[in-house]
Design an enzyme around this catalytic site. Structure first.
Site, PDB file in Angstrom:
ATOM      1  N   ALA A   1       0.866  -1.169   0.000  1.00  0.00           N
ATOM      2  CA  ALA A   1       0.000   0.000   0.000  1.00  0.00           C
ATOM      3  C   ALA A   1       0.909   1.226   0.000  1.00  0.00           C
ATOM      4  CB  ALA A   1      -0.893  -0.020   1.232  1.00  0.00           C
TER       5      ALA A   1
ATOM      6  N   GLY B   1       0.456  -4.696   1.098  1.00  0.00           N
ATOM      7  CA  GLY B   1      -0.756  -4.738   0.269  1.00  0.00           C
ATOM      8  C   GLY B   1      -0.532  -5.459  -1.051  1.00  0.00           C
TER       9      GLY B   1
ATOM     10  N   GLU C   1      -0.916  -9.016  -0.266  1.00  0.00           N
ATOM     11  CA  GLU C   1      -2.351  -9.259  -0.033  1.00  0.00           C
ATOM     12  C   GLU C   1      -3.133  -9.293  -1.344  1.00  0.00           C
ATOM     13  OE1 GLU C   1      -2.052  -5.993   2.902  1.00  0.00           O
ATOM     14  OE2 GLU C   1      -3.394  -7.231   4.101  1.00  0.00           O
TER      15      GLU C   1
ATOM     16  N   GLU D   1       4.450  -4.824   7.371  1.00  0.00           N
ATOM     17  CA  GLU D   1       3.733  -3.692   7.986  1.00  0.00           C
ATOM     18  C   GLU D   1       4.211  -3.365   9.394  1.00  0.00           C
ATOM     19  OE1 GLU D   1       2.261  -6.122   6.264  1.00  0.00           O
ATOM     20  OE2 GLU D   1       0.806  -5.250   4.876  1.00  0.00           O
TER      21      GLU D   1
HETATM   22  N1  COA Z   1       4.608   3.111  -0.906  1.00  0.00           N
HETATM   23  C1  COA Z   1       4.979   4.235  -1.516  1.00  0.00           C
HETATM   24  N2  COA Z   1       6.065   4.325  -2.279  1.00  0.00           N
HETATM   25  C2  COA Z   1       6.838   3.232  -2.394  1.00  0.00           C
HETATM   26  C3  COA Z   1       6.514   2.029  -1.751  1.00  0.00           C
HETATM   27  C4  COA Z   1       5.334   1.993  -0.983  1.00  0.00           C
HETATM   28  N3  COA Z   1       4.917   0.876  -0.367  1.00  0.00           N
HETATM   29  N4  COA Z   1       7.481   1.116  -2.029  1.00  0.00           N
HETATM   30  C5  COA Z   1       8.361   1.746  -2.825  1.00  0.00           C
HETATM   31  N5  COA Z   1       7.975   3.024  -3.034  1.00  0.00           N
HETATM   32  C6  COA Z   1       8.647   4.043  -3.841  1.00  0.00           C
HETATM   33  C7  COA Z   1       9.882   4.585  -3.112  1.00  0.00           C
HETATM   34  O1  COA Z   1       9.520   5.599  -2.187  1.00  0.00           O
HETATM   35  C8  COA Z   1      10.663   5.130  -4.287  1.00  0.00           C
HETATM   36  O2  COA Z   1      10.085   6.338  -4.696  1.00  0.00           O
HETATM   37  P1  COA Z   1      11.058   7.616  -5.026  1.00  0.00           P
HETATM   38  O3  COA Z   1      11.915   7.146  -6.175  1.00  0.00           O
HETATM   39  O4  COA Z   1      10.114   8.700  -5.395  1.00  0.00           O
HETATM   40  O5  COA Z   1      11.851   7.857  -3.779  1.00  0.00           O
HETATM   41  C9  COA Z   1      10.371   4.111  -5.397  1.00  0.00           C
HETATM   42  O6  COA Z   1       9.150   3.468  -5.024  1.00  0.00           O
HETATM   43  C10 COA Z   1      11.443   3.062  -5.542  1.00  0.00           C
HETATM   44  O7  COA Z   1      11.613   2.442  -4.278  1.00  0.00           O
HETATM   45  P2  COA Z   1      13.061   2.289  -3.563  1.00  0.00           P
HETATM   46  O8  COA Z   1      12.836   2.133  -2.111  1.00  0.00           O
HETATM   47  O9  COA Z   1      13.971   3.402  -4.001  1.00  0.00           O
HETATM   48  O10 COA Z   1      13.547   0.936  -4.238  1.00  0.00           O
HETATM   49  P3  COA Z   1      14.588  -0.113  -3.617  1.00  0.00           P
HETATM   50  O11 COA Z   1      14.858  -1.075  -4.715  1.00  0.00           O
HETATM   51  O12 COA Z   1      15.725   0.571  -2.976  1.00  0.00           O
HETATM   52  O13 COA Z   1      13.766  -0.868  -2.440  1.00  0.00           O
HETATM   53  C11 COA Z   1      11.864  -1.995  -1.473  1.00  0.00           C
HETATM   54  C12 COA Z   1      12.666  -1.667  -2.761  1.00  0.00           C
HETATM   55  C13 COA Z   1      10.601  -2.742  -1.903  1.00  0.00           C
HETATM   56  C14 COA Z   1      12.708  -2.886  -0.556  1.00  0.00           C
HETATM   57  C15 COA Z   1      11.510  -0.687  -0.765  1.00  0.00           C
HETATM   58  O14 COA Z   1      10.931   0.200  -1.702  1.00  0.00           O
HETATM   59  C16 COA Z   1      10.513  -0.854   0.364  1.00  0.00           C
HETATM   60  O15 COA Z   1      10.889  -1.321   1.424  1.00  0.00           O
HETATM   61  N6  COA Z   1       9.241  -0.480   0.138  1.00  0.00           N
HETATM   62  C17 COA Z   1       8.230  -0.487   1.153  1.00  0.00           C
HETATM   63  C18 COA Z   1       7.752  -1.888   1.406  1.00  0.00           C
HETATM   64  C19 COA Z   1       6.694  -1.896   2.475  1.00  0.00           C
HETATM   65  O16 COA Z   1       6.911  -1.579   3.612  1.00  0.00           O
HETATM   66  N7  COA Z   1       5.498  -2.275   2.051  1.00  0.00           N
HETATM   67  C20 COA Z   1       4.379  -2.393   2.927  1.00  0.00           C
HETATM   68  C21 COA Z   1       3.600  -1.126   2.941  1.00  0.00           C
HETATM   69  S1  COA Z   1       2.183  -1.311   3.991  1.00  0.00           S
END
Ligand code: COA
Length: 260
Positions: free
Chosen positions: A66, A111, A114, A134
């Site tokens: 999400a 999400g 999910e 989460e």
């Molecule tokens: N919500 C909003 N934006 C997200 C996102 C999320 N769940 N997951 C990734 N993004 C965005 C990042 O903010 C980034 O945006 P930006 O370029 O404007 O800064 C872009 O997507 C790329 O993500 P980034 O983190 O730079 O890629 P990465 O390869 O270094 O890491 C992940 C990948 C998946 C490990 C990391 O993005 C992450 O941990 N995401 C969140 C996962 C999470 O907690 N999900 C559950 C949410 S309830």
């Protein structure tokens, strides 16, 4: 149009649904949830849709969760509405008459995991990663993860994933039954589309009834589930497709189904 947040294409009876926010790893914001729900409802209204493949654009993510940007300042009531939206989407995917194969091409987190769990079954690229992280954000899964993950992989593994927020790779997801198949990354979509095309050739009413019986039967007492199955089984008799399917077998020719 490539700037659409969601791409919906058709190839015969198979629908291809692609989450299309690759710059945000296909994170699920309200607009994307709304577009997904509208697309599933729309496809469900079309009896010619026989199967669906859902995937994420780009080669990094199915959906990385999400949208955290959208959630950071949410009030309790806004969070409830957001969660309700995710639940409505999951319910629509489960009650759709056609099977949905999730083609998991990268991160399926929070999400995104999910959303994958609301698909009927999953194929994964070797690059796929799954998790319910989460708790790292001091919240819990809100689109069905606390319930559907346990039903897919068992309560112990689901608890461990939800309490630790750990990510698992494709091979571990295969081992615990979260996904059915792991493919080389480049082969994922073709493999999912091939299975969808094979399903699309079966008796469509039968596939729909089978999906419904397996879903609705899972959460009721076994005797009630068996009764649901008997009802669904018997309702298929007398349909043109049932007669055609069985006559074609007896005539030693391929069957031709119309969905009637
Ligand atoms: N919500 C909003 N934006 C997200 C996102 C999320 N769940 N997951 C990734 N993004 C965005 C990042 O903010 C980034 O945006 P930006 O370029 O404007 O800064 C872009 O997507 C790329 O993500 P980034 O983190 O730079 O890629 P990465 O390869 O270094 O890491 C992940 C990948 C998946 C490990 C990391 O993005 C992450 O941990 N995401 C969140 C996962 C999470 O907690 N999900 C559950 C949410 S309830």
């Amino acid at each position: 149009m490539t700037d659409d947040i969601l791409l919906v294409e058709r190839e015969g009876g198979v629908a291809h649904v692609t989450l299309n926010r690759p710059d945000k790893l296909n994170a699920l914001n309200t607009a994307l949830l709304d577009a997904l729900l509208a697309a599933i409802v729309d496809l469900d209204c079309d009896p010619d849709v026989r199967a669906c493949v859902m995937t994420g654009a780009g080669d990094k993510a199915f959906a990385a969760g999400a949208d955290i940007q959208a959630m950071v300042e949410m009030t309790t009531s806004q969070a409830k509405a957001f969660s309700d939206k995710g639940h409505a989407l999951g319910a629509a995917m489960e009650s759709a008459h056609f099977p949905i194969i999730g083609a998991i091409n990268g991160f399926a987190l929070g999400g995104g995991c999910e959303l994958a769990l609301a698909c009927d079954f999953l194929y994964a690229s070797e690059k796929a990663k799954f998790g319910q992280p989460e708790v790292n954000l001091a919240v819990i899964p809100g689109f069905g993860g606390t319930q559907r993950l346990a039903r897919r992989v068992g309560i112990g593994r689901a608890r461990e994933l939800c309490f630790t927020g750990d990510l698992i790779g494709a091979e571990e997801a295969l081992r615990i039954g979260l996904v059915n198949v792991v493919t080389p990354h480049a082969d994922l979509l073709a493999k999912a589309k091939d299975t969808a095309a094979r399903i699309a050739k079966k008796g469509p009413l039968a596939v729909a009834q089978c999906k419904r019986a397996m879903l609705r039967g899972a959460d009721v007492p076994l005797a009630v589930a068996h009764e649901l199955e008997a009802q669904a089984f018997s309702q298929l008799f007398g349909t043109a497709d049932q007669r055609e399917g069985m006559r074609a077998f007896l005539d030693k020719r391929p069957a031709s189904f119309t969905g009637k």
